[in-house]
Design a protein around this motif. Sequence first.
Motif, mmCIF file in Angstrom:
data_model
loop_
_atom_site.group_PDB
_atom_site.id
_atom_site.type_symbol
_atom_site.label_atom_id
_atom_site.label_comp_id
_atom_site.label_asym_id
_atom_site.label_seq_id
_atom_site.Cartn_x
_atom_site.Cartn_y
_atom_site.Cartn_z
ATOM 1 N N TRP A 11 -48.759 13.256 -46.200
ATOM 2 C CA TRP A 11 -48.029 12.353 -45.314
ATOM 3 C C TRP A 11 -48.615 12.388 -43.904
ATOM 4 O O TRP A 11 -48.736 11.353 -43.247
ATOM 5 N N GLY A 12 -49.003 13.583 -43.432
ATOM 6 C CA GLY A 12 -49.626 13.691 -42.114
ATOM 7 C C GLY A 12 -50.931 12.920 -42.036
ATOM 8 O O GLY A 12 -51.211 12.252 -41.039
ATOM 9 N N PHE A 13 -51.720 12.991 -43.109
ATOM 10 C CA PHE A 13 -52.973 12.245 -43.155
ATOM 11 C C PHE A 13 -52.713 10.742 -43.112
ATOM 12 O O PHE A 13 -53.347 10.004 -42.354
ATOM 13 N N LEU A 14 -51.784 10.288 -43.973
ATOM 14 C CA LEU A 14 -51.486 8.854 -44.035
ATOM 15 C C LEU A 14 -50.937 8.351 -42.708
ATOM 16 O O LEU A 14 -51.253 7.243 -42.264
ATOM 17 N N LYS A 15 -50.115 9.162 -42.067
ATOM 18 C CA LYS A 15 -49.495 8.762 -40.804
ATOM 19 C C LYS A 15 -50.505 8.731 -39.657
ATOM 20 O O LYS A 15 -50.525 7.798 -38.855
ATOM 21 N N LEU A 22 -51.863 2.928 -48.769
ATOM 22 C CA LEU A 22 -52.178 3.795 -49.900
ATOM 23 C C LEU A 22 -50.931 4.300 -50.621
ATOM 24 O O LEU A 22 -51.019 4.743 -51.759
ATOM 25 N N VAL A 23 -49.781 4.243 -49.966
ATOM 26 C CA VAL A 23 -48.553 4.798 -50.538
ATOM 27 C C VAL A 23 -48.191 4.133 -51.870
ATOM 28 O O VAL A 23 -47.927 4.837 -52.846
ATOM 29 N N PRO A 24 -48.175 2.813 -51.979
ATOM 30 C CA PRO A 24 -47.855 2.215 -53.288
ATOM 31 C C PRO A 24 -48.852 2.592 -54.386
ATOM 32 O O PRO A 24 -48.463 2.791 -55.533
#
Length: 52
Positions: A11-15, A22-24
């Motif tokens: 989550w830290g990377f995505l944020k 990329l979440v879906p």
Amino acid sequence: MGKSSMLKDLWGFLKSRKRFWLVPIIIILVLLGAILLLTESSAIAPFIYTLF
């Protein structure tokens, strides 16, 4: 290091990189993996395989 640590890092990377698209994709891959694991040795496996 547990699963929650890995999820926090992901989550830290995505944020931080603004990669929310990329979440879906990740959710769909996890769900498909869970379906394959659950139907691997069950009586409903032939019915699931006809979907794919």
